[in-house]
Design a protein around this motif. Sequence first.
Motif, short mmCIF file in Angstrom:
data_model
loop_
_atom_site.label_atom_id
_atom_site.label_comp_id
_atom_site.label_asym_id
_atom_site.label_seq_id
_atom_site.Cartn_x
_atom_site.Cartn_y
_atom_site.Cartn_z
N GLY A 1 0.82 -1.19 0.00
CA GLY A 1 0.00 0.00 0.00
C GLY A 1 0.86 1.25 0.00
O GLY A 1 2.01 1.22 0.45
N VAL A 2 0.32 2.35 -0.52
CA VAL A 2 1.06 3.61 -0.54
C VAL A 2 0.24 4.71 0.13
O VAL A 2 -0.99 4.62 0.25
N GLU A 3 0.94 5.75 0.57
CA GLU A 3 0.32 6.90 1.21
C GLU A 3 0.92 8.18 0.62
O GLU A 3 1.86 8.13 -0.18
N ARG A 4 0.37 9.33 1.03
CA ARG A 4 0.91 10.63 0.65
C ARG A 4 1.18 10.71 -0.86
O ARG A 4 2.27 11.05 -1.30
N ILE A 5 0.16 10.39 -1.62
CA ILE A 5 0.29 10.45 -3.08
C ILE A 5 0.30 11.91 -3.51
O ILE A 5 -0.62 12.67 -3.19
N GLY A 6 1.34 12.32 -4.21
CA GLY A 6 1.46 13.70 -4.66
C GLY A 6 1.75 13.79 -6.15
O GLY A 6 2.65 13.11 -6.66
N TYR A 7 0.97 14.62 -6.84
CA TYR A 7 1.16 14.80 -8.28
C TYR A 7 2.38 15.66 -8.54
O TYR A 7 2.60 16.68 -7.87
N VAL A 8 3.20 15.28 -9.51
CA VAL A 8 4.43 16.00 -9.84
C VAL A 8 4.33 16.71 -11.18
O VAL A 8 4.66 17.88 -11.31
N GLY A 9 3.87 16.01 -12.21
CA GLY A 9 3.80 16.58 -13.55
C GLY A 9 3.46 15.51 -14.55
O GLY A 9 3.32 14.34 -14.21
N SER A 10 3.32 15.92 -15.82
CA SER A 10 2.93 14.97 -16.86
C SER A 10 3.70 15.24 -18.13
O SER A 10 4.30 16.30 -18.32
N GLN A 11 3.71 14.26 -19.00
CA GLN A 11 4.24 14.45 -20.34
C GLN A 11 3.59 13.45 -21.29
O GLN A 11 3.17 12.37 -20.88
N ALA A 12 3.53 13.86 -22.55
CA ALA A 12 3.07 12.93 -23.58
C ALA A 12 4.09 11.80 -23.71
O ALA A 12 5.28 11.98 -23.51
N PHE B 1 3.88 6.64 -27.83
CA PHE B 1 4.36 5.33 -28.27
C PHE B 1 3.35 4.23 -27.94
O PHE B 1 3.64 3.31 -27.19
N PRO B 2 2.11 4.26 -28.48
CA PRO B 2 1.73 5.19 -29.55
C PRO B 2 0.97 6.43 -29.10
O PRO B 2 0.95 7.42 -29.82
N GLY B 3 0.28 6.44 -27.90
CA GLY B 3 -0.56 7.60 -27.63
C GLY B 3 -0.95 7.75 -26.18
O GLY B 3 -2.14 7.80 -25.86
N SER B 4 0.01 7.85 -25.27
CA SER B 4 -0.29 7.94 -23.85
C SER B 4 0.05 9.32 -23.30
O SER B 4 0.89 10.04 -23.85
N LEU B 5 -0.60 9.66 -22.20
CA LEU B 5 -0.23 10.81 -21.38
C LEU B 5 0.17 10.26 -20.03
O LEU B 5 -0.65 9.68 -19.31
N MET B 6 1.44 10.43 -19.66
CA MET B 6 1.95 9.90 -18.41
C MET B 6 1.77 10.92 -17.31
O MET B 6 2.29 12.05 -17.39
N LEU B 7 1.01 10.54 -16.27
CA LEU B 7 0.74 11.40 -15.12
C LEU B 7 1.66 10.97 -13.98
O LEU B 7 1.52 9.88 -13.44
N GLY B 8 2.63 11.83 -13.66
CA GLY B 8 3.68 11.44 -12.72
C GLY B 8 3.36 11.77 -11.28
O GLY B 8 2.92 12.88 -10.96
N ASP C 1 17.32 14.04 -5.73
CA ASP C 1 17.75 15.37 -5.30
C ASP C 1 17.12 15.80 -3.98
O ASP C 1 17.31 16.94 -3.54
N GLY C 2 16.32 14.92 -3.40
CA GLY C 2 15.75 15.21 -2.08
C GLY C 2 14.37 15.78 -2.11
O GLY C 2 13.81 16.12 -1.06
N TRP C 3 13.76 15.85 -3.32
CA TRP C 3 12.40 16.38 -3.45
C TRP C 3 11.44 15.24 -3.22
O TRP C 3 10.82 14.73 -4.14
N VAL C 4 11.27 14.83 -1.96
CA VAL C 4 10.49 13.63 -1.68
C VAL C 4 9.01 13.89 -1.59
O VAL C 4 8.20 12.97 -1.61
N ASP C 5 8.63 15.15 -1.49
CA ASP C 5 7.20 15.50 -1.48
C ASP C 5 6.88 16.36 -2.68
O ASP C 5 7.62 17.30 -3.00
N ALA C 6 5.77 16.09 -3.33
CA ALA C 6 5.43 16.81 -4.55
C ALA C 6 5.17 18.28 -4.31
O ALA C 6 5.24 19.09 -5.23
N ASP C 7 4.85 18.67 -3.05
CA ASP C 7 4.54 20.08 -2.80
C ASP C 7 5.76 20.88 -2.35
O ASP C 7 5.64 22.03 -1.97
N ARG C 8 6.93 20.30 -2.42
CA ARG C 8 8.14 21.04 -2.06
C ARG C 8 8.52 22.02 -3.16
O ARG C 8 8.37 21.70 -4.33
#
Length: 319
Positions: free
Chosen positions: A227-238, A241-248, A312-319
């Motif tokens: 299980g995971v906790e503290r899910i934080g969105y970082v960014g996305s990119q196309a 190959f062939p057509g995905s949007l990766m939500l990081g 680089d130590g950015w362990v939380d997405a809101d940093r």
Amino acid sequence: MSGEAAPPLARSTLDRAAHRRGDSQWLTEAWLRARVLLLDSTDEGRTLARTETSPPTLVLFGAADVPAGSESMAMFLGVEPDGVPVFAVDAPLPAIPGTRAVHLREVGHLLADREAGIFTTALALVNWHTRHGYSTSTGAPTAMDEAGWSRVDRNGGRIWPRTDPAMIVLVHDGVDGPDGRCLLGNNAGWQGTPGGRRYSCLAGYVEPGESAEAAVLREVREEVGIGVERIGYVGSQAWPFPGSLMLGFLATANPAEPVRVDPSEIAYARWFSRREIGAALAGQTVDVGDGARLILPPPSSIALFLIHRWLDGWVDADR
């Protein structure tokens, strides 16, 4: 989005100028003064680049220098800051001294923001068109329309490009410093590399009726049994190959919880310290068992972007 804070294929300087896609008169005039990128869909969407320069530069043609009849199949990508329109055409690549055919996976992270955006958008469109020659609802043949941004059948039925959302997550233990650890996996479908084994972030498609965060919880549980906790969105990119949007995302987990892989999806999974990841990125050998060394994701991927953020130590997405 541009600069070092952006994933490598999330960078662009193009104005997509969507209001021009249905303006045939403007498009006809724009074609005459356009810059044109040629991509060859029969060669995995490769294009020509001058790779001796730093950064590499894409070869863009004038309308008069591309194959005859290209205008009718040209895809309008947008307008550059200097006001020049940019199109893409799916066509064989000519032989030009000082250039070579390159794939986006190979050079995407090396390109300047402008050219990363042009190549990524063009490849995404080309890949969509090559897979949608027929209507998904009626099975009728379709033809390109709206300057490449839709396809239409003989009865006027129209389809538009779609992108498949997928989540990708760097799971870590929340610990700062060199002893902090992240959890990476080796996909069961990946081909082996002699003497090496690739590990990457966990990823999967977002299912119908599901949020991206729910997909993170589900996919991590399904693939490695934790299980995971503290899910934080970082960014996305196309990821065309062939057509995905990766939500990081970044998320935390307890390393004491047993890792139980689903062998149909993940062949290997284990925790790595920052010290080990840093060594691998520096070109040092990190043993992962059976005489294999650690191989990290390719530099054009958002997976490596997430790994660098954590390293680089950015362990939380809101940093």
